[in-house]
Design an enzyme around this catalytic site. Structure first.
Site, PDB file in Angstrom:
ATOM      1  N   ASP A   1       0.917  -1.140   0.000  1.00 57.39           N
ATOM      2  CA  ASP A   1       0.000   0.000   0.000  1.00 57.39           C
ATOM      3  C   ASP A   1       0.953   1.186   0.000  1.00 57.39           C
ATOM      4  O   ASP A   1       1.554   1.489   1.033  1.00 57.39           O
ATOM      5  CB  ASP A   1      -0.896   0.030   1.237  1.00 57.39           C
ATOM      6  CG  ASP A   1      -1.902   1.162   1.135  1.00 57.39           C
ATOM      7  OD1 ASP A   1      -1.509   2.264   0.691  1.00 57.39           O
ATOM      8  OD2 ASP A   1      -3.076   0.958   1.473  1.00 57.39           O
ATOM      9  N   HIS A   2       1.142   1.806  -1.154  1.00 58.67           N
ATOM     10  CA  HIS A   2       2.245   2.766  -1.246  1.00 58.67           C
ATOM     11  C   HIS A   2       2.071   3.969  -0.316  1.00 58.67           C
ATOM     12  O   HIS A   2       3.035   4.647  -0.017  1.00 58.67           O
ATOM     13  CB  HIS A   2       2.501   3.193  -2.697  1.00 58.67           C
ATOM     14  CG  HIS A   2       1.462   4.106  -3.252  1.00 58.67           C
ATOM     15  ND1 HIS A   2       0.241   3.654  -3.686  1.00 58.67           N
ATOM     16  CD2 HIS A   2       1.449   5.439  -3.424  1.00 58.67           C
ATOM     17  CE1 HIS A   2      -0.467   4.688  -4.100  1.00 58.67           C
ATOM     18  NE2 HIS A   2       0.240   5.773  -3.959  1.00 58.67           N
TER      19      HIS A   2
ATOM     20  N   HIS B   1      -5.910   2.692   1.125  1.00 60.45           N
ATOM     21  CA  HIS B   1      -5.204   3.869   1.645  1.00 60.45           C
ATOM     22  C   HIS B   1      -5.928   4.532   2.816  1.00 60.45           C
ATOM     23  O   HIS B   1      -5.334   4.824   3.851  1.00 60.45           O
ATOM     24  CB  HIS B   1      -4.999   4.905   0.535  1.00 60.45           C
ATOM     25  CG  HIS B   1      -4.451   4.329  -0.739  1.00 60.45           C
ATOM     26  ND1 HIS B   1      -3.441   3.396  -0.750  1.00 60.45           N
ATOM     27  CD2 HIS B   1      -4.780   4.535  -2.040  1.00 60.45           C
ATOM     28  CE1 HIS B   1      -3.169   3.065  -2.003  1.00 60.45           C
ATOM     29  NE2 HIS B   1      -3.971   3.737  -2.809  1.00 60.45           N
TER      30      HIS B   1
END
Ligand code: NAD
Length: 487
Positions: free
Chosen positions: A178-179, A241
């Site tokens: 999950d950047h 996110h």
């Protein structure tokens, strides 16, 4: 300089957009910073029949190095090899294994392998199976799999995907990206919360009035239409996110700053998300679609989008984490495309003073804002006395805006995450149980939307979403702190 690592990367989807835009530039930065030195190699695989030379050119173009770095870039790219590959063809895995073994010997890598699955999740199961059956996984080093979002489209499909990978790779070797977790300011949430007694003491339902999270994008659906039509904003942004940010903001204090302890508390926070009945979904979640305005076309007029599409490009909601410290604190979230600005921002609003000795002068609310992007910034609104005679209050703020030589330069999220994965640290990757609880929460909303004809609102391109998203807060006597106008 980083600790030098030995690793063979095998990137599935090596010709893709993600690989070119994010993965190769991030690996290059790690190379320049000394995390990767001589003992590494990268195999890019995809369907196209590229040569090594062509692949290396793609890689140097992708890292877009300035002249001064050209030598570094060429040296770096010489570690890249290309293998044309169809993920469903067993024969291809044998060729891949031979190349991997050869490069392992050439670069003295010692059997450490990182398998990066930068392609559609429908291929993850077959890739994992072949990696094992064709002995591309080694026995002397580590074998880690990095997987991209989306991790499923609901709890059932995510479970299926997880089982397909889990049959061949244990949870400790699965690194789910999950950047947002690699972003500097998102990582700052724990520093602020657990590094300052001031905030630790106040971080609960006795002192926090409400929390607001906005992840707004100015872009429209662009070239991801096919995927987006089947996903929508709820699956694309909230399940991952936004809920990850919610977990970091509401988790209990971990016993230590370690993968095991942090993930345990995040899992517990996500497990504590209040599940909504369909009627509660209707009352607390809003979905909407952008319509033509300001010279931009509406979602239904975009290429490859159905003219009667019911996919939401915006979602706003009020949610609760029913744990000891946060039960009763409304957490307002919103995200959408074609909003007025690109911005990711968190506002934590504290309760006002129980009494005001300065009345009739009003007291401003203390609000802690963590701005994730475009600029990384933390500011805290406080009330101070205006300089001079008399006693007049004014609102001011304390600022944290980290720069180096006057510029704000943060490592790209993927660079940080690659470094973590190389070090075997999964703190900033999502554990399966985090994913599972997030999907269960999101499924309740999605199912209610699918089974009832709750309104699909509209908002003009360039606005901050539908009026209903403002009413959601107004109903509770609140308003969004971020108005979409800030610079
Ligand atoms: P892309 O379409 O640009 O690339 C897909 C890659 O997979 C290509 O290299 C293609 O050749 C390869 N491929 C497809 N079918 C194949 C097959 N049968 N055998 C071998 N190779 C095959 O996609 P992308 O944008 O790079 O995204 C890759 C993954 O990362 C997707 O799951 C996407 O959801 C995810 N992701 C992408 C981004 C982004 O910014 N692009 C961001 C987040 C997540």
């Amino acid at each position: 300089m980083g600790t030098e690592q030995r690793a063979l990367f095998i990137i599935f989807g090596g010709t893709g957009d993600l690989a070119k835009r994010k993965l190769y530039p991030s690996l290059f930065n790690l190379y320049r910073k000394g995390f990767l030195n001589e003992n590494f190699a990268v195999i890019g695989t995809a369907r196209r029949p590229w040569t090594d030379e062509y692949f290396q050119k793609v890689v140097t173009d992708a890292i877009n190095s300035e002249d001064a770095l050209a030598e570094d870039a060429t040296q770096f790219a010489s570690h890249f090899y290309y293998q044309s590959h169809n993920v469903n063809d067993t024969e291809h895995y044998i060729t891949l294994r031979n190349l991997a073994d050869k490069l392992d010997r050439k670069y003295e890598i010692g059997g450490n392998r990182m398998f990066y699955l930068a392609m559609s999740p429908r291929f993850f199961g077959t890739i994992a199976e072949h990696l094992k059956s064709q002995k591309i996984v080694t026995s002397e080093g580590y074998n880690r799999v990095i997987v991209e979002k989306p991790f499923g489209r609901d709890f059932a499909s995510a479970t299926e995907l997880n089982d397909a990978i889990g049959r061949y790779f244990p949870e400790k070797d699965v690194f789910r990206i999950d950047h947002y977790l690699g972003k500097e300011m998102v990582q700052n949430i724990l520093a602020v919360r657990f590094g300052n007694n001031l905030f630790r003491a106040l971080w609960n339902n006795r002192y926090i009035d409400n929390i607001q999270i906005t992840l707004s994008e100015a872009l429209g659906v662009e070239e991801r239409a096919g995927y987006y039509e089947t996903a929508g904003a709820l699956r694309d942004m909230v399940q991952n996110h936004i809920l990850q940010i919610v977990a970091l903001l509401t988790m209990n204090m971990p016993a230590s700053y370690s993968e095991e302890d942090i993930r345990r508390e995040k899992i517990y926070a996500l497990k504590s998300l209040k599940k909504y009945t369909p009627a509660q979904v209707q009352a607390n979640f809003i979905r909407a679609q952008y319509t033509a305005a300001n010279g931009q076309r509406g979602y239904r007029e975009e290429e490859k989008i159905a003219s009667d599409s019911a996919t939401e490009t915006f979602v706003a909601g009020k949610l609760f984490v029913d744990n000891e410290n946060f039960s009763g604190v409304p957490i307002y979230v919103r995200t959408g495309k074609r909003l007025s600005q690109k911005r990711s921002r968190i506002d934590i609003a504290f309760k006002t003073m129980p009494t005001n000795i300065f009345a009739p002068q009003p007291l401003g609310q203390n609000v802690l804002t963590i701005n994730i992007e475009p600029e990384g910034k933390i500011f805290l609104q406080i009330n101070v006395k205006q300089v001079g005679q008399g006693f007049t209050l004014k609102k001011s703020h304390l600022d944290f805006f980290p720069t180096s030589n006057g510029k704000q330069v943060f490592p790209e999220a993927y660079e940080k995450l690659f470094a973590d994965a190389l070090a075997g640290d999964a703190t900033n990757f999502t554990h399966w149980e985090e994913v599972a609880y997030s999907w269960k929460f999101v499924d309740a909303i999605r199912t209610a939307w699918d089974q009832h004809d709750y309104a699909l609102e509209e908002y003009p391109c360039g606005s901050m979403g539908p009026v209903a998203a403002d009413k959601l807060l107004a109903r509770d006597g609140h308003k969004w702190f971020y108005t979409g106008q800030e610079h």
